[in-house]
Design a protein around this motif. Structure first.
Motif, mmCIF file in Angstrom:
data_model
loop_
_atom_site.group_PDB
_atom_site.id
_atom_site.type_symbol
_atom_site.label_atom_id
_atom_site.label_comp_id
_atom_site.label_asym_id
_atom_site.label_seq_id
_atom_site.Cartn_x
_atom_site.Cartn_y
_atom_site.Cartn_z
ATOM 1 N N ASP A 86 15.918 -4.558 9.706
ATOM 2 C CA ASP A 86 14.813 -4.216 10.599
ATOM 3 C C ASP A 86 14.841 -5.104 11.850
ATOM 4 O OD1 ASP A 86 12.163 -2.853 11.094
ATOM 5 O OD2 ASP A 86 11.548 -4.964 11.116
ATOM 6 N N PRO A 87 14.908 -4.514 13.041
ATOM 7 C CA PRO A 87 14.943 -5.322 14.271
ATOM 8 C C PRO A 87 13.714 -6.231 14.415
ATOM 9 C CG PRO A 87 15.475 -3.034 14.764
ATOM 10 C CD PRO A 87 15.039 -3.072 13.325
ATOM 11 N N GLY A 88 12.545 -5.758 14.010
ATOM 12 C CA GLY A 88 11.337 -6.582 14.093
ATOM 13 C C GLY A 88 11.425 -7.806 13.202
ATOM 14 N N THR A 89 12.022 -7.637 12.034
ATOM 15 C CA THR A 89 12.212 -8.773 11.125
ATOM 16 C C THR A 89 13.178 -9.774 11.744
ATOM 17 O OG1 THR A 89 11.694 -7.500 9.142
ATOM 18 C CG2 THR A 89 13.073 -9.445 8.840
ATOM 19 N N ARG A 90 14.247 -9.278 12.347
ATOM 20 C CA ARG A 90 15.198 -10.202 12.988
ATOM 21 C C ARG A 90 14.514 -10.985 14.101
ATOM 22 N NH1 ARG A 90 18.386 -5.641 12.512
ATOM 23 N NH2 ARG A 90 18.673 -5.361 14.758
ATOM 24 N N GLU A 91 13.629 -10.323 14.853
ATOM 25 C CA GLU A 91 12.876 -11.031 15.896
ATOM 26 C C GLU A 91 11.988 -12.112 15.297
ATOM 27 O OE1 GLU A 91 10.723 -8.477 18.598
ATOM 28 O OE2 GLU A 91 12.433 -7.104 18.732
ATOM 29 N N LEU A 92 11.313 -11.795 14.181
ATOM 30 C CA LEU A 92 10.457 -12.783 13.518
ATOM 31 C C LEU A 92 11.242 -14.014 13.077
ATOM 32 C CD1 LEU A 92 8.202 -10.702 11.081
ATOM 33 C CD2 LEU A 92 7.437 -12.066 13.023
ATOM 34 N N LEU A 93 12.500 -13.820 12.723
ATOM 35 C CA LEU A 93 13.321 -14.920 12.206
ATOM 36 C C LEU A 93 13.927 -15.789 13.308
ATOM 37 C CD1 LEU A 93 15.175 -13.043 9.311
ATOM 38 C CD2 LEU A 93 13.162 -14.530 9.158
ATOM 39 N N ALA A 94 13.865 -15.318 14.541
ATOM 40 C CA ALA A 94 14.447 -16.077 15.660
ATOM 41 C C ALA A 94 13.814 -17.459 15.735
ATOM 42 C CB ALA A 94 14.230 -15.324 16.966
ATOM 43 N N GLY A 95 14.665 -18.466 15.772
ATOM 44 C CA GLY A 95 14.196 -19.837 15.906
ATOM 45 C C GLY A 95 13.796 -20.496 14.595
ATOM 46 N N LEU A 96 13.800 -19.748 13.497
ATOM 47 C CA LEU A 96 13.434 -20.333 12.202
ATOM 48 C C LEU A 96 14.681 -20.902 11.516
ATOM 49 C CD1 LEU A 96 10.924 -17.672 10.780
ATOM 50 C CD2 LEU A 96 10.421 -19.828 11.948
ATOM 51 N N PRO A 97 14.490 -21.802 10.558
ATOM 52 C CA PRO A 97 15.625 -22.392 9.831
ATOM 53 C C PRO A 97 16.160 -21.425 8.774
ATOM 54 C CG PRO A 97 13.567 -23.331 9.041
ATOM 55 C CD PRO A 97 13.218 -22.416 10.188
ATOM 56 N N VAL A 98 16.892 -20.426 9.247
ATOM 57 C CA VAL A 98 17.423 -19.384 8.379
ATOM 58 C C VAL A 98 18.833 -19.763 7.938
ATOM 59 C CG1 VAL A 98 18.054 -16.931 8.205
ATOM 60 C CG2 VAL A 98 16.049 -17.630 9.565
ATOM 61 N N VAL A 99 19.092 -19.597 6.638
ATOM 62 C CA VAL A 99 20.424 -19.854 6.089
ATOM 63 C C VAL A 99 20.916 -18.584 5.402
ATOM 64 C CG1 VAL A 99 21.792 -21.208 4.461
ATOM 65 C CG2 VAL A 99 19.955 -22.304 5.772
ATOM 66 N N PHE A 100 22.094 -18.154 5.801
ATOM 67 C CA PHE A 100 22.771 -17.011 5.186
ATOM 68 C C PHE A 100 23.589 -17.550 4.025
ATOM 69 C CE2 PHE A 100 26.745 -14.159 6.043
ATOM 70 C CZ PHE A 100 26.578 -13.490 4.832
ATOM 71 N N LEU A 101 23.206 -17.167 2.792
ATOM 72 C CA LEU A 101 23.980 -17.526 1.611
ATOM 73 C C LEU A 101 25.062 -16.465 1.447
ATOM 74 C CD1 LEU A 101 21.230 -18.617 -0.945
ATOM 75 C CD2 LEU A 101 22.590 -20.042 0.607
#
Length: 179
Positions: A86-101
């Motif tokens: 979801d593009p909106g979800t990706r926008e929400l995650l911008a700048g957050l400490p996201v880790v791709f496992l």
């Protein structure tokens, strides 16, 4: 509100739930899984949501669950494998400490098996998992501040790698037995 300390993304079998709970314990904070939030809101398991209401309805619930969790939860957060679509979800995650496992198919099969009820993997699960990863890998990478390969690592080693990747220090010792 304080944003999440860590957000974990990745495909089924990456270990998001296991690593998320372990990280929360080691960081002395709470753990939240948006898939569990969806099931609580809907009052039924995710496979039943797919069967009864269809994938579009599930994705609406997922968008709302991610939005609420990002806004309300300051601890460790795990997102469902398809949330990044979801593009909106990706926008929400911008700048957050996201880790791709990141996980390879053989490890995912070993960890969870691909016979458990996962609606998008119901028919020819290995082939479908590869197709999902082909579509999702660029999105996981796009939202991630760090990528941690889970292959050949224990949950404790993966948790250590996540903490290192984000420059975080555990506030509680790791008291779990190595696996």
């Amino acid at each position: 509100m304080t944003p999440p300390a860590v957000v974990l993304v990745g495909p089924p079998g990456a270990g998001k739930s296991t690593i998320g709970a372990l990280l929360a314990k080691r960081l002395g904070t709470g753990y939240r899984d948006t898939d569990a939030d969806i099931e609580k809101t809907a009052g039924k398991p995710i496979p039943e949501i797919f069967i009864d209401e269809g994938e579009p309805h599930f994705r609406e619930l997922e968008r709302a669950a991610v939005r609420d969790a990002v806004a309300e939860h300051p601890g460790v957060l795990s997102l469902g494998g398809g949330a990044v679509m979801d593009p909106g979800t990706r926008e929400l995650l911008a700048g957050l400490p996201v880790v791709f496992l990141d996980v390879q198919l053989a490890d995912a099969v070993h960890r969870v098996g691909l016979d458990v009820p996962r609606p998008l993997l119901a028919v020819n699960p290995r082939k479908r998992w590869r197709e999902l990863m082909e579509a999702r890998r660029p999105l996981y990478t796009e939202v991630a501040r760090a990528v941690v390969d889970t292959g050949g690592r224990t949950p404790q080693q993966v948790a250590d790698a996540v903490l290192d990747a984000l420059g975080l220090t555990a506030t509680a010792p790791d008291t779990t037995d190595p696996q």
